[in-house]
Design a protein around this motif. Structure first.
Motif, PDB file in Angstrom:
ATOM      1  N   GLY A   1       0.745  -1.331   0.079  1.00 29.38           N
ATOM      2  CA  GLY A   1       0.071  -0.101  -0.035  1.00 29.38           C
ATOM      3  C   GLY A   1       0.938   1.130  -0.002  1.00 29.38           C
ATOM      4  O   GLY A   1       1.936   1.263   0.331  1.00 29.38           O
ATOM      5  N   PRO A   2       0.127   2.173  -0.220  1.00 28.12           N
ATOM      6  CA  PRO A   2       0.907   3.814  -0.480  1.00 28.12           C
ATOM      7  C   PRO A   2       0.884   4.329   0.787  1.00 28.12           C
ATOM      8  O   PRO A   2       0.325   5.460   0.892  1.00 28.12           O
ATOM      9  CB  PRO A   2       0.114   4.178  -1.492  1.00 28.12           C
ATOM     10  N   LEU A   3       1.459   3.813   1.916  1.00 33.38           N
ATOM     11  CA  LEU A   3       1.709   4.551   3.172  1.00 33.38           C
ATOM     12  C   LEU A   3       2.989   4.830   3.723  1.00 33.38           C
ATOM     13  O   LEU A   3       4.010   3.953   3.426  1.00 33.38           O
ATOM     14  CB  LEU A   3       0.890   3.414   4.182  1.00 33.38           C
ATOM     15  N   ILE A   4       2.894   5.682   4.189  1.00 36.71           N
ATOM     16  CA  ILE A   4       4.598   6.208   4.931  1.00 36.71           C
ATOM     17  C   ILE A   4       4.026   6.073   6.556  1.00 36.71           C
ATOM     18  O   ILE A   4       3.133   6.866   7.126  1.00 36.71           O
ATOM     19  CB  ILE A   4       5.198   7.294   4.635  1.00 36.71           C
ATOM     20  N   LEU A   5       4.480   5.056   7.103  1.00 35.48           N
ATOM     21  CA  LEU A   5       4.291   5.007   8.616  1.00 35.48           C
ATOM     22  C   LEU A   5       5.455   5.286   9.570  1.00 35.48           C
ATOM     23  O   LEU A   5       6.729   5.068   9.114  1.00 35.48           O
ATOM     24  CB  LEU A   5       3.846   3.457   8.987  1.00 35.48           C
ATOM     25  N   TYR A   6       5.489   6.120  10.378  1.00 37.96           N
ATOM     26  CA  TYR A   6       6.440   6.141  11.359  1.00 37.96           C
ATOM     27  C   TYR A   6       6.033   6.138  12.917  1.00 37.96           C
ATOM     28  O   TYR A   6       4.927   5.873  13.176  1.00 37.96           O
ATOM     29  CB  TYR A   6       7.141   7.885  11.128  1.00 37.96           C
TER      30      TYR A   6
ATOM     31  N   PHE B   1      10.822  16.587  12.850  1.00 37.10           N
ATOM     32  CA  PHE B   1      11.961  16.144  12.015  1.00 37.10           C
ATOM     33  C   PHE B   1      11.469  14.846  11.119  1.00 37.10           C
ATOM     34  O   PHE B   1      11.533  14.930  10.045  1.00 37.10           O
ATOM     35  CB  PHE B   1      13.081  15.597  12.730  1.00 37.10           C
ATOM     36  N   VAL B   2      10.905  13.743  11.578  1.00 32.57           N
ATOM     37  CA  VAL B   2      10.281  12.738  11.012  1.00 32.57           C
ATOM     38  C   VAL B   2       9.167  13.089  10.259  1.00 32.57           C
ATOM     39  O   VAL B   2       9.236  12.531   9.155  1.00 32.57           O
ATOM     40  CB  VAL B   2       9.770  11.739  12.424  1.00 32.57           C
ATOM     41  N   VAL B   3       8.375  14.000  10.288  1.00 28.44           N
ATOM     42  CA  VAL B   3       7.310  14.322   9.781  1.00 28.44           C
ATOM     43  C   VAL B   3       7.616  14.873   8.292  1.00 28.44           C
ATOM     44  O   VAL B   3       7.402  14.842   7.194  1.00 28.44           O
ATOM     45  CB  VAL B   3       6.199  15.106  10.422  1.00 28.44           C
ATOM     46  N   THR B   4       8.745  15.815   8.648  1.00 31.59           N
ATOM     47  CA  THR B   4       9.654  16.423   7.274  1.00 31.59           C
ATOM     48  C   THR B   4       9.984  15.729   6.451  1.00 31.59           C
ATOM     49  O   THR B   4       9.847  15.794   5.135  1.00 31.59           O
ATOM     50  CB  THR B   4      10.403  17.591   8.026  1.00 31.59           C
TER      51      THR B   4
ATOM     52  N   GLU C   1       8.836  14.583   2.727  1.00 28.46           N
ATOM     53  CA  GLU C   1       9.967  14.693   1.384  1.00 28.46           C
ATOM     54  C   GLU C   1       9.943  13.302   0.635  1.00 28.46           C
ATOM     55  O   GLU C   1       9.982  13.329  -0.494  1.00 28.46           O
ATOM     56  CB  GLU C   1      11.248  15.089   2.029  1.00 28.46           C
ATOM     57  N   LEU C   2      10.133  12.244   1.588  1.00 22.01           N
ATOM     58  CA  LEU C   2      10.115  10.845   1.145  1.00 22.01           C
ATOM     59  C   LEU C   2       8.728  10.514   0.077  1.00 22.01           C
ATOM     60  O   LEU C   2       8.917  10.256  -1.126  1.00 22.01           O
ATOM     61  CB  LEU C   2      10.200   9.849   1.996  1.00 22.01           C
ATOM     62  N   ARG C   3       7.418  11.018   0.541  1.00 22.88           N
ATOM     63  CA  ARG C   3       6.321  10.794  -0.052  1.00 22.88           C
ATOM     64  C   ARG C   3       6.375  11.601  -1.255  1.00 22.88           C
ATOM     65  O   ARG C   3       6.223  11.159  -2.471  1.00 22.88           O
ATOM     66  CB  ARG C   3       5.172  11.456   0.861  1.00 22.88           C
TER      67      ARG C   3
ATOM     68  N   GLU D   1       6.067  10.107  -5.355  1.00 25.72           N
ATOM     69  CA  GLU D   1       4.947  10.406  -6.048  1.00 25.72           C
ATOM     70  C   GLU D   1       5.477  11.018  -7.505  1.00 25.72           C
ATOM     71  O   GLU D   1       5.128  11.071  -8.260  1.00 25.72           O
ATOM     72  CB  GLU D   1       3.842  11.437  -5.359  1.00 25.72           C
ATOM     73  N   GLY D   2       6.639  11.661  -7.267  1.00 27.53           N
ATOM     74  CA  GLY D   2       7.095  12.425  -8.408  1.00 27.53           C
ATOM     75  C   GLY D   2       7.764  11.463  -9.273  1.00 27.53           C
ATOM     76  O   GLY D   2       7.789  11.803 -10.470  1.00 27.53           O
ATOM     77  N   VAL D   3       8.038  10.053  -8.969  1.00 25.00           N
ATOM     78  CA  VAL D   3       8.462   9.034  -9.670  1.00 25.00           C
ATOM     79  C   VAL D   3       7.373   8.536 -10.539  1.00 25.00           C
ATOM     80  O   VAL D   3       7.063   8.093 -11.987  1.00 25.00           O
ATOM     81  CB  VAL D   3       9.380   8.038  -9.334  1.00 25.00           C
ATOM     82  N   ASN D   4       6.182   8.083  -9.552  1.00 23.08           N
ATOM     83  CA  ASN D   4       5.073   7.150 -10.261  1.00 23.08           C
ATOM     84  C   ASN D   4       3.754   7.840  -9.973  1.00 23.08           C
ATOM     85  O   ASN D   4       2.784   7.000 -10.129  1.00 23.08           O
ATOM     86  CB  ASN D   4       5.153   5.751  -9.612  1.00 23.08           C
ATOM     87  N   GLY D   5       3.724   9.041  -9.357  1.00 26.27           N
ATOM     88  CA  GLY D   5       2.265   9.554  -9.353  1.00 26.27           C
ATOM     89  C   GLY D   5       1.687   9.170  -8.220  1.00 26.27           C
ATOM     90  O   GLY D   5       1.948   8.121  -7.391  1.00 26.27           O
TER      91      GLY D   5
END
Length: 139
Positions: free
Chosen positions: A103-108, A122-125, A129-131, A135-139
């Motif tokens: 799935g398209p999730l970023i968990l921390y 810091f983690v959220v920032t 950026e990772l998200r 998304e910049g590669v595959n939308g």
């Protein structure tokens, strides 16, 4: 320049038997293939790490569950080996990134409470950026 000053360790997969099983038998298999001794197989290695809420919210003590946490924290050789590597001071681990394909999730942290980690902003920032990069590669 940063690559000249850091070591990057990549473990392509820690759950080798579960990964093979997901390719040969059950595409949605997420656990290891440990024989639980009761006709069920596998421990969810993501839920086998020690935490203040081990085997609490979001996990199960039922061995047939996809979220079965195991018999104790680090009871599984895969999670025990990766935890030992991470906490080994000789490796000087400063950050840890764990990628999944479910799935398209970023968990921390933390997953078991609404309390924030000490470096939450810091983690959220960096999660954002990772998200954006993904998304910049595959939308």
């Amino acid at each position: 320049n940063i690559l000249n000053n850091v070591n990057i360790y990549i473990a392509y997969t820690v759950n080798v038997d579960g990964y093979i099983y997901s390719w040969t038998t059950n595409r949605n298999w997420r656990k290891s293939r440990r024989n639980n001794g009761d006709g069920t197989f596998g421990v969810d290695l993501n839920r086998n790490y020690p935490s203040p809420d081990f085997c609490g919210v979001g996990t199960s003590t039922n061995p047939s569950s996809d979220t079965y946490c195991g018999t104790a924290p680090l009871s599984e050789p895969e999670s025990a080996a990766s935890a030992a590597f991470i906490i080994n001071e000789a490796n000087n681990i400063q950050a840890f990134f764990d990628m999944h394909t479910f799935g398209p999730l970023i968990l921390y942290p933390y997953g078991y409470t609404y309390d924030h980690v000490p470096d939450y902003d810091f983690v959220v920032t960096y999660a954002e950026e990772l998200r954006d990069a993904v998304e910049g590669v595959n939308g």
